[in-house]
Design an enzyme around this catalytic site. Structure first.
Site, PDB file in Angstrom:
ATOM      1  CG  ASP A  67      40.329   2.814  25.481  1.00 48.42           C
ATOM      2  OD1 ASP A  67      39.215   3.119  25.999  1.00 48.42           O
ATOM      3  OD2 ASP A  67      41.243   3.715  25.595  1.00 48.42           O
ATOM      4  CG  ASN A 136      50.632  10.695  25.823  1.00 47.71           C
ATOM      5  OD1 ASN A 136      49.434  10.869  25.226  1.00 47.71           O
ATOM      6  ND2 ASN A 136      50.944   9.861  26.677  1.00 47.71           N
ATOM      7  CG  HIS A 138      46.844   8.689  24.929  1.00 41.80           C
ATOM      8  ND1 HIS A 138      47.224   8.480  26.094  1.00 41.80           N
ATOM      9  CD2 HIS A 138      45.671   9.113  24.874  1.00 41.80           C
ATOM     10  CE1 HIS A 138      46.218   8.847  27.098  1.00 41.80           C
ATOM     11  NE2 HIS A 138      45.360   9.215  26.445  1.00 41.80           N
ATOM     12  CD  GLU A 143      49.751   5.787  26.764  1.00 39.34           C
ATOM     13  OE1 GLU A 143      49.758   7.123  26.159  1.00 39.34           O
ATOM     14  OE2 GLU A 143      49.135   5.732  27.664  1.00 39.34           O
TER      15      GLU A 143
HETATM   16  C1  F6R Z   1      39.132   7.234  26.252  1.00 38.47           C
HETATM   17  C2  F6R Z   1      40.556   7.081  25.713  1.00 38.47           C
HETATM   18  C3  F6R Z   1      41.561   8.193  25.933  1.00 38.47           C
HETATM   19  C4  F6R Z   1      41.223   9.548  26.070  1.00 38.47           C
HETATM   20  C5  F6R Z   1      42.138  10.603  26.159  1.00 38.47           C
HETATM   21  C6  F6R Z   1      41.496  12.036  26.520  1.00 38.47           C
HETATM   22  O1  F6R Z   1      38.490   5.695  26.046  1.00 38.47           O
HETATM   23  O2  F6R Z   1      40.736   6.084  24.878  1.00 38.47           O
HETATM   24  O3  F6R Z   1      42.446   8.269  24.701  1.00 38.47           O
HETATM   25  O4  F6R Z   1      40.192   9.973  25.211  1.00 38.47           O
HETATM   26  O5  F6R Z   1      42.675  10.238  27.314  1.00 38.47           O
HETATM   27  O6  F6R Z   1      40.834  11.752  27.838  1.00 38.47           O
HETATM   28  P1  F6R Z   1      40.202  13.335  28.469  1.00 38.47           P
HETATM   29  O7  F6R Z   1      38.726  13.230  27.809  1.00 38.47           O
HETATM   30  O8  F6R Z   1      39.827  12.717  29.723  1.00 38.47           O
HETATM   31  O9  F6R Z   1      41.101  14.355  28.366  1.00 38.47           O
END
Ligand code: F6R
Length: 241
Positions: A67, A136, A138, A143
């Site tokens: 992303d 959540n 994702h 989402e």
């Molecule tokens: C990152 C992404 C997100 C993260 C997720 C967990 O490219 O797409 O899905 O992997 O938000 O983030 P952390 O590792 O900061 O808990």
């Protein structure tokens, strides 16, 4: 699904890097799907170490990222391009021309998403996709929703995600509210998936996502249907399973 329990964050990072490293050694021209966020930072640090020790060669590696924020330029220190460059790309011998993220500066969302899908297609497909897990459920920026999206799309971020990301920005207003993300179909097309999870705060969502019903309300739950998923988590993250 394979669950690999690590004793702590450092151990999780080393184990995850070893799995990615094995992929690079076995297939030096692998297409790696990469993730940002806090969790994989230690994994990237270990990959850099392995490169410096002469164990890994990134010369033929191609990367595509999950992303990118819409509206941020590559030199913005909160862009995911900046993150990848800071934590991995500039420390290893990967060819910058082989590192791909959706173009956050492209205002035309349809164009940006179609271009990125085209890039992934041209690579021949992702061999190993690294994922983090949102609180959540994702993955990428898919989402909680009533549907699973297929291809790369422009997403309006969930309130919980904006608040979680706020720590990196000066204020709530500065956090981008939209992003380009691989869709669930794009993620599921990867040959192998590697998920890294750390901390007690992820323990409930791990249980829900991987031991609960498959539902778009918990987007990561779809990974239960993928044939090759490895989850490396520390003891705290695995404490409820
Ligand atoms: C990152 C992404 C997100 C993260 C997720 C967990 O490219 O797409 O899905 O992997 O938000 O983030 P952390 O590792 O900061 O808990």
């Amino acid at each position: 699904m394979r669950f690999i329990k690590a004793s702590n964050y450092e151990d999780m990072s080393r184990k995850a890097a070893n799995i990615i490293g094995a992929q690079i050694i076995l297939k030096p021209d692998s297409v790696l799907g990469l993730a940002t966020g806090s969790t994989p930072i230690g994994t990237y640090a270990n990959l850099v170490k392995d490169y410096e020790n002469g164990d890994l060669d990134f010369a033929k590696i191609i990367s595509v990222n999950l992303d990118e924020y819409k509206g941020l330029t590559r030199d913005n220190d909160q862009s995911y391009y900046y993150f990848m460059n800071h934590h991995l790309f500039r420390h290893v011998n990967i060819d910058a021309n082989n590192t791909h993220l959706a173009d956050g500066t492209e205002a035309d969302a349809d164009k940006a998403c179609a271009q990125f899908e085209q890039i992934i297609k041209a690579t021949g497909g992702v061999d190993l996709q690294l994922l983090g897990l949102g609180h959540n459920g994702h993955i990428g920026f898919n989402e909680p929703s009533d549907v699973f999206m297929d291809k790369t799309f422009c997403v309006t971020l969930d309130e919980m995600t904006i608040k979680a990301n706020q720590r990196f920005f000066a204020s709530y207003e500065d956090v981008p509210k939209q992003a380009y993300t691989m869709g669930i179909g794009t993620i599921m097309a990867a040959k192998k998936i590697l998920i890294v999870v750390s901390g007690e705060d992820k323990s409930s969502i791990i249980k829900e996502a991987f031991f609960g019903s498959v539902t778009p309300k918990v987007q990561a739950s779809i990974l239960q249907f993928h044939p090759d998923v490895t989850i490396v988590g520390d003891e705290a993250a695995f404490s409820k399973i």
